[in-house]
Design an enzyme around this catalytic site. Structure first.
Site, short mmCIF file in Angstrom:
data_model
loop_
_atom_site.label_atom_id
_atom_site.label_comp_id
_atom_site.label_asym_id
_atom_site.label_seq_id
_atom_site.Cartn_x
_atom_site.Cartn_y
_atom_site.Cartn_z
N GLY A 1 -2.73 -11.01 1.70
CA GLY A 1 -2.10 -10.19 2.73
C GLY A 1 -0.59 -10.39 2.80
CD GLU B 1 -3.37 -6.85 0.57
OE1 GLU B 1 -3.67 -7.83 1.27
OE2 GLU B 1 -4.19 -5.97 0.25
N1 CAA Z 1 -5.55 -18.76 5.74
C1 CAA Z 1 -5.71 -19.83 6.54
N2 CAA Z 1 -5.09 -21.02 6.31
C2 CAA Z 1 -4.32 -21.11 5.22
C3 CAA Z 1 -4.11 -20.03 4.33
C4 CAA Z 1 -4.76 -18.81 4.64
N3 CAA Z 1 -4.61 -17.69 3.88
N4 CAA Z 1 -3.30 -20.45 3.34
C5 CAA Z 1 -3.00 -21.74 3.60
N5 CAA Z 1 -3.61 -22.14 4.73
C6 CAA Z 1 -3.56 -23.47 5.36
C7 CAA Z 1 -4.51 -24.46 4.68
O1 CAA Z 1 -5.82 -24.30 5.16
C8 CAA Z 1 -3.88 -25.77 5.07
O2 CAA Z 1 -4.24 -26.08 6.40
P1 CAA Z 1 -4.57 -27.61 6.85
O3 CAA Z 1 -3.28 -28.36 6.63
O4 CAA Z 1 -4.96 -27.50 8.27
O5 CAA Z 1 -5.66 -28.08 5.92
C9 CAA Z 1 -2.40 -25.47 5.08
O6 CAA Z 1 -2.28 -24.04 5.18
C10 CAA Z 1 -1.72 -25.89 3.79
O7 CAA Z 1 -2.45 -25.33 2.69
P2 CAA Z 1 -2.88 -26.19 1.40
O8 CAA Z 1 -3.27 -27.59 1.81
O9 CAA Z 1 -3.90 -25.39 0.65
O10 CAA Z 1 -1.48 -26.26 0.62
P3 CAA Z 1 -1.19 -26.21 -0.95
O11 CAA Z 1 0.29 -26.44 -1.07
O12 CAA Z 1 -2.10 -27.13 -1.70
O13 CAA Z 1 -1.52 -24.71 -1.42
C11 CAA Z 1 -1.53 -22.30 -1.22
C12 CAA Z 1 -0.79 -23.62 -0.89
C13 CAA Z 1 -1.49 -22.06 -2.73
C14 CAA Z 1 -0.80 -21.18 -0.49
C15 CAA Z 1 -3.00 -22.41 -0.77
O14 CAA Z 1 -3.03 -22.80 0.60
C16 CAA Z 1 -3.79 -21.14 -0.89
O15 CAA Z 1 -4.25 -20.82 -1.97
N6 CAA Z 1 -3.98 -20.40 0.24
C17 CAA Z 1 -4.85 -19.24 0.29
C18 CAA Z 1 -4.24 -18.04 -0.43
C19 CAA Z 1 -5.23 -16.88 -0.38
O16 CAA Z 1 -6.34 -16.96 -0.87
N7 CAA Z 1 -4.80 -15.78 0.25
C20 CAA Z 1 -5.61 -14.59 0.38
C21 CAA Z 1 -6.25 -14.58 1.76
S1 CAA Z 1 -7.41 -13.26 1.97
C22 CAA Z 1 -6.47 -11.90 2.31
O17 CAA Z 1 -5.26 -11.96 2.41
C23 CAA Z 1 -7.24 -10.63 2.53
C24 CAA Z 1 -6.42 -9.40 2.60
O18 CAA Z 1 -6.14 -8.75 1.61
C25 CAA Z 1 -5.94 -8.90 3.89
#
Ligand code: CAA
Length: 258
Positions: free
Chosen positions: A109, A112
């Site tokens: 998102g 996006e």
């Molecule tokens: N939603 C909720 N929480 C999130 C998040 C997300 N999209 N991305 C990161 N966070 C949170 C993590 O849960 C974590 O929280 P805690 O400290 O409470 O555990 C905090 O942010 C830090 O994240 P990481 O420990 O994972 O940090 P990292 O440096 O190892 O990795 C990252 C960073 C690569 C951004 C990784 O967090 C990640 O891959 N995030 C998810 C990305 C993703 O899949 N996005 C798509 C979401 S679905 C969507 O967007 C649908 C749509 O089209 C509308």
């Protein structure tokens, strides 16, 4: 209105800046944040002192996507009732230009949201991606549609099907972003660009944005007619008379906004 998930300021004349402010969650776009963001943009859109807006995050993250914790257990009906994606639609009704100033992660998102803006200024550390496939879903806020219209089918397929991420340099090469700047300068570059746009004839700016966006929606014939009607309509503004008179008299125009 007191905002809890965003910061709003006016960093330069005519420029409205909204900063996403959930740094601990990489600015994950939960419902309250999206509500606040859209409300702030609508207010800036209605503010005569603002001519161009910027959405930004921080150096590490523009936004890491929709908030996964909000939707992990949801049913389709709950997703619909949450109006999760519907909020993105409000961005389409903003009439003034919106620039995304992106550094760090612009994932899911977050990518996006940047794509839904009119222009993107990126820091050298920006990373664009649609990793939803890793969660067993697909982009739901325009990724498949807007990426294809921006970077073409081959690369869109790779991003959406196989989590191919784009560096800032690649994003610039493929036409996703307008310009790339060092991480300590990208926001200033965006503010300067926004300030330049805000200083231009406001009605023409609004109609120009609308006409360009119509090209994504319609046939060439209908789009050309749409553009021409906007062009003719601008001859009803004082700014058109002022702009052309200033050119002919070799002076700087003074825009009135009507
Ligand atoms: N939603 C909720 N929480 C999130 C998040 C997300 N999209 N991305 C990161 N966070 C949170 C993590 O849960 C974590 O929280 P805690 O400290 O409470 O555990 C905090 O942010 C830090 O994240 P990481 O420990 O994972 O940090 P990292 O440096 O190892 O990795 C990252 C960073 C690569 C951004 C990784 O967090 C990640 O891959 N995030 C998810 C990305 C993703 O899949 N996005 C798509 C979401 S679905 C969507 O967007 C649908 C749509 O089209 C509308």
């Amino acid at each position: 209105m007191d905002y809890e998930n965003i910061l709003v300021e006016q960093p330069a004349e005519g420029v409205g800046l909204v900063q996403l402010n959930r740094p601990k969650a990489y600015n994950a776009l939960n419902g309250p944040l999206m509500d606040e963001l859209m409300t702030a943009l609508e207010r800036l859109d209605a503010n005569d002192a603002v001519g161009c807006m910027i959405i930004t995050g921080n150096e590490k993250a523009f936004a890491a996507g929709a908030d996964i914790s909000e939707m992990a257990q949801a049913s389709p009906v709950e997703m619909m009732n949450l109006a999760f994606i519907d909020r993105w639609e409000r961005l389409r009704d903003i009439q003034k230009p919106v620039i995304a100033a992106v550094s760090g992660f612009a994932l899911g998102g977050g990518c996006e949201l940047a794509l839904a803006c009119d222009m993107i200024v990126a820091s050298e550390r920006a990373i664009f991606g649609q990793p939803e496939i890793n969660l067993g879903v697909i982009p739901g806020a325009g990724g498949t549609q807007r990426l294809l219209r921006t970077i073409g089918k081959a690369l869109t397929m790779e991003m959406v099907l196989n989590d191919r991420r784009l560096s800032a340099e690649e994003a610039e090469r493929f036409g996703l972003v307008n310009r790339v700047a060092p991480v300590d300068e990208y926001l200033q570059v965006a503010i300067k660009l926004a300030g330049e746009i805000a200083a231009r004839a406001p009605v023409a700016i609004r109609l120009a944005k609308d006409a360009v966006n119509m090209a994504l929606e319609t046939t060439l014939t209908a789009g050309l007619a749409y553009e021409r009607n906007h062009f003719y309509a601008l001859f009803a503004t004082e700014d058109q008379k002022e702009g052309m008179d200033a050119f002919l008299n070799k002076r700087k125009p003074e825009w009135k906004g009507h």
